[in-house]
Motif scaffolding. Sequence first.
Motif, PDB file in Angstrom:
ATOM      1  N   PHE A  93     -26.595  24.969  -5.409  1.00 58.81           N
ATOM      2  CA  PHE A  93     -26.523  25.891  -6.336  1.00 58.81           C
ATOM      3  C   PHE A  93     -27.213  25.364  -7.504  1.00 58.81           C
ATOM      4  CE2 PHE A  93     -24.666  27.873 -10.185  1.00 58.81           C
ATOM      5  CZ  PHE A  93     -24.851  29.136 -10.002  1.00 58.81           C
ATOM      6  N   ILE A  94     -26.884  24.204  -8.062  1.00 60.01           N
ATOM      7  CA  ILE A  94     -27.354  23.567  -9.421  1.00 60.01           C
ATOM      8  C   ILE A  94     -28.794  23.441  -9.365  1.00 60.01           C
ATOM      9  CG2 ILE A  94     -27.100  21.576 -10.784  1.00 60.01           C
ATOM     10  CD1 ILE A  94     -24.571  23.360 -10.746  1.00 60.01           C
ATOM     11  N   GLU A  95     -29.310  22.906  -8.052  1.00 60.49           N
ATOM     12  CA  GLU A  95     -30.683  22.604  -7.892  1.00 60.49           C
ATOM     13  C   GLU A  95     -31.723  23.718  -7.994  1.00 60.49           C
ATOM     14  OE1 GLU A  95     -30.367  20.157  -4.620  1.00 60.49           O
ATOM     15  OE2 GLU A  95     -29.583  18.542  -5.471  1.00 60.49           O
ATOM     16  N   ASN A  96     -31.065  24.959  -8.078  1.00 59.25           N
ATOM     17  CA  ASN A  96     -31.937  26.364  -7.827  1.00 59.25           C
ATOM     18  C   ASN A  96     -31.668  26.906  -9.305  1.00 59.25           C
ATOM     19  OD1 ASN A  96     -33.188  26.591  -5.351  1.00 59.25           O
ATOM     20  ND2 ASN A  96     -31.118  26.482  -4.608  1.00 59.25           N
ATOM     21  N   GLN A  97     -31.214  26.217 -10.375  1.00 55.16           N
ATOM     22  CA  GLN A  97     -30.861  26.939 -11.551  1.00 55.16           C
ATOM     23  C   GLN A  97     -32.416  26.505 -12.505  1.00 55.16           C
ATOM     24  OE1 GLN A  97     -28.589  29.097 -11.948  1.00 55.16           O
ATOM     25  NE2 GLN A  97     -28.338  28.392  -9.763  1.00 55.16           N
ATOM     26  N   ASP A  98     -32.519  27.345 -13.415  1.00 51.59           N
ATOM     27  CA  ASP A  98     -33.708  26.950 -14.176  1.00 51.59           C
ATOM     28  C   ASP A  98     -33.492  26.052 -15.314  1.00 51.59           C
ATOM     29  OD1 ASP A  98     -35.098  29.011 -13.214  1.00 51.59           O
ATOM     30  OD2 ASP A  98     -34.422  30.522 -14.495  1.00 51.59           O
ATOM     31  N   ILE A  99     -32.180  25.532 -15.736  1.00 55.11           N
ATOM     32  CA  ILE A  99     -32.195  24.421 -16.791  1.00 55.11           C
ATOM     33  C   ILE A  99     -32.033  23.210 -16.039  1.00 55.11           C
ATOM     34  CG2 ILE A  99     -29.436  24.855 -16.438  1.00 55.11           C
ATOM     35  CD1 ILE A  99     -29.165  24.361 -19.256  1.00 55.11           C
ATOM     36  N   ASP A 100     -32.747  22.239 -16.666  1.00 56.66           N
ATOM     37  CA  ASP A 100     -32.809  20.758 -16.219  1.00 56.66           C
ATOM     38  C   ASP A 100     -31.880  19.934 -17.274  1.00 56.66           C
ATOM     39  OD1 ASP A 100     -33.696  18.881 -14.637  1.00 56.66           O
ATOM     40  OD2 ASP A 100     -35.470  18.418 -15.939  1.00 56.66           O
ATOM     41  N   ILE A 101     -31.136  19.579 -16.483  1.00 54.96           N
ATOM     42  CA  ILE A 101     -30.243  18.515 -17.448  1.00 54.96           C
ATOM     43  C   ILE A 101     -30.344  16.928 -16.945  1.00 54.96           C
ATOM     44  CG2 ILE A 101     -27.723  17.910 -18.040  1.00 54.96           C
ATOM     45  CD1 ILE A 101     -27.160  20.830 -17.766  1.00 54.96           C
ATOM     46  N   GLY A 102     -30.686  16.141 -17.831  1.00 50.50           N
ATOM     47  CA  GLY A 102     -30.843  14.790 -17.359  1.00 50.50           C
ATOM     48  C   GLY A 102     -30.493  13.671 -18.454  1.00 50.50           C
ATOM     49  N   PRO A 103     -30.536  12.447 -18.257  1.00 53.93           N
ATOM     50  CA  PRO A 103     -29.964  11.510 -18.983  1.00 53.93           C
ATOM     51  C   PRO A 103     -30.595  11.807 -20.417  1.00 53.93           C
ATOM     52  CG  PRO A 103     -30.426  10.623 -16.834  1.00 53.93           C
ATOM     53  CD  PRO A 103     -30.854  11.910 -16.753  1.00 53.93           C
ATOM     54  N   GLN A 104     -29.826  11.354 -21.426  1.00 54.88           N
ATOM     55  CA  GLN A 104     -30.133  11.366 -22.920  1.00 54.88           C
ATOM     56  C   GLN A 104     -30.105  12.705 -23.537  1.00 54.88           C
ATOM     57  OE1 GLN A 104     -33.894   9.189 -23.245  1.00 54.88           O
ATOM     58  NE2 GLN A 104     -33.007   7.284 -22.950  1.00 54.88           N
ATOM     59  N   ASP A 105     -29.911  13.575 -22.641  1.00 57.16           N
ATOM     60  CA  ASP A 105     -29.696  15.127 -23.134  1.00 57.16           C
ATOM     61  C   ASP A 105     -28.441  15.302 -23.802  1.00 57.16           C
ATOM     62  OD1 ASP A 105     -32.131  16.186 -21.961  1.00 57.16           O
ATOM     63  OD2 ASP A 105     -31.181  16.980 -20.382  1.00 57.16           O
ATOM     64  N   GLN A 106     -28.452  15.777 -25.012  1.00 57.12           N
ATOM     65  CA  GLN A 106     -27.202  16.114 -25.524  1.00 57.12           C
ATOM     66  C   GLN A 106     -26.750  17.441 -25.258  1.00 57.12           C
ATOM     67  OE1 GLN A 106     -25.648  14.318 -28.231  1.00 57.12           O
ATOM     68  NE2 GLN A 106     -27.142  12.781 -27.488  1.00 57.12           N
ATOM     69  N   VAL A 107     -25.438  17.551 -24.714  1.00 56.90           N
ATOM     70  CA  VAL A 107     -24.796  18.570 -24.268  1.00 56.90           C
ATOM     71  C   VAL A 107     -23.524  19.066 -24.576  1.00 56.90           C
ATOM     72  CG1 VAL A 107     -25.740  18.397 -21.985  1.00 56.90           C
ATOM     73  CG2 VAL A 107     -23.504  17.516 -22.304  1.00 56.90           C
ATOM     74  N   GLU A 108     -23.103  20.309 -24.593  1.00 57.59           N
ATOM     75  CA  GLU A 108     -21.655  20.706 -24.865  1.00 57.59           C
ATOM     76  C   GLU A 108     -21.132  21.276 -23.691  1.00 57.59           C
ATOM     77  OE1 GLU A 108     -20.744  22.988 -28.555  1.00 57.59           O
ATOM     78  OE2 GLU A 108     -20.288  24.564 -26.944  1.00 57.59           O
ATOM     79  N   VAL A 109     -19.900  20.768 -23.228  1.00 60.12           N
ATOM     80  CA  VAL A 109     -19.372  21.245 -21.922  1.00 60.12           C
ATOM     81  C   VAL A 109     -17.984  21.796 -22.176  1.00 60.12           C
ATOM     82  CG1 VAL A 109     -18.747  20.350 -19.583  1.00 60.12           C
ATOM     83  CG2 VAL A 109     -20.571  19.298 -20.734  1.00 60.12           C
ATOM     84  N   LYS A 110     -17.819  22.828 -21.553  1.00 56.50           N
ATOM     85  CA  LYS A 110     -16.386  23.670 -21.454  1.00 56.50           C
ATOM     86  C   LYS A 110     -16.218  23.614 -20.127  1.00 56.50           C
ATOM     87  CE  LYS A 110     -15.462  27.079 -24.030  1.00 56.50           C
ATOM     88  NZ  LYS A 110     -15.549  28.528 -24.648  1.00 56.50           N
ATOM     89  N   GLY A 111     -14.666  22.877 -19.845  1.00 54.03           N
ATOM     90  CA  GLY A 111     -14.458  22.856 -18.719  1.00 54.03           C
ATOM     91  C   GLY A 111     -12.934  22.342 -18.495  1.00 54.03           C
ATOM     92  N   SER A 112     -12.306  22.619 -17.464  1.00 46.79           N
ATOM     93  CA  SER A 112     -10.965  22.094 -17.234  1.00 46.79           C
ATOM     94  C   SER A 112     -10.972  20.591 -17.018  1.00 46.79           C
ATOM     95  CB  SER A 112     -10.484  22.930 -15.918  1.00 46.79           C
ATOM     96  OG  SER A 112      -9.160  22.562 -15.580  1.00 46.79           O
ATOM     97  N   ARG A 113      -9.830  20.067 -17.928  1.00 41.34           N
ATOM     98  CA  ARG A 113      -9.610  18.646 -17.681  1.00 41.34           C
ATOM     99  C   ARG A 113      -8.685  18.315 -16.361  1.00 41.34           C
ATOM    100  NH1 ARG A 113      -9.929  13.553 -20.546  1.00 41.34           N
ATOM    101  NH2 ARG A 113     -11.087  14.485 -21.917  1.00 41.34           N
ATOM    102  N   ILE A 114      -9.180  17.578 -15.522  1.00 37.32           N
ATOM    103  CA  ILE A 114      -8.521  17.192 -14.554  1.00 37.32           C
ATOM    104  C   ILE A 114      -8.198  15.792 -14.210  1.00 37.32           C
ATOM    105  CG2 ILE A 114      -9.273  19.245 -13.116  1.00 37.32           C
ATOM    106  CD1 ILE A 114     -11.170  17.350 -11.336  1.00 37.32           C
ATOM    107  N   THR A 115      -7.503  15.203 -13.354  1.00 33.82           N
ATOM    108  CA  THR A 115      -7.302  13.812 -12.829  1.00 33.82           C
ATOM    109  C   THR A 115      -7.955  13.862 -11.349  1.00 33.82           C
ATOM    110  OG1 THR A 115      -5.525  13.519 -14.235  1.00 33.82           O
ATOM    111  CG2 THR A 115      -5.900  11.909 -12.322  1.00 33.82           C
ATOM    112  N   PHE A 116      -9.078  12.875 -11.310  1.00 34.16           N
ATOM    113  CA  PHE A 116      -9.840  13.035  -9.908  1.00 34.16           C
ATOM    114  C   PHE A 116      -9.896  11.609  -9.644  1.00 34.16           C
ATOM    115  CE2 PHE A 116     -13.494  13.047  -7.478  1.00 34.16           C
ATOM    116  CZ  PHE A 116     -13.178  13.991  -6.547  1.00 34.16           C
TER     117      PHE A 116
END
Length: 151
Positions: A93-116
């Motif tokens: 799924f991720i590899e077929n998205q138009d957005i490319d995210i890589g090292p040194q990119d500044q991001v804002e992430v909204k997500g569920s904090r888990i213990t993994f």
Amino acid sequence: MKRIRIFLVAISVVTLFLAAESFARKGMSKGSGGWGPGTNYSKMYDPATVETIRGEVVGVEQITPMKGMSYGVHLTVKTDKETIPVHLGPGWFIENQDIDIGPQDQVEVKGSRITFDGKPALIAREVKKGEETLTLRNEEGFPVWSGARRR
């Protein structure tokens, strides 16, 4: 001669049945690769633990979160408080998205904090990079790659 025909027809029917069953099992096992809404992994997402972090991507990796799953993509994000793994979703799924995210990119992430694996992580609902937004789950945590199906 009649017995041979009956025997060949019976063999053909059994072969077709086994082939159909094999294809059905193969299709069922692929599905969402273990990333669907009813899986143990997906159930880890908890809307009550959603938070937003901001930081720099310091790594992008392929991981297999749990046995039997297809690989997924996760980021390592360094914030001013911590460096935390961010699970995005299945690689297919991720590899077929138009957005490319890589090292040194500044991001804002909204997500569920888990213990993994005994450590903190986020299962991302959305990732913003500049003006682009990668939406991965709805507010209840339902994965967008699962389409119109509901829990």
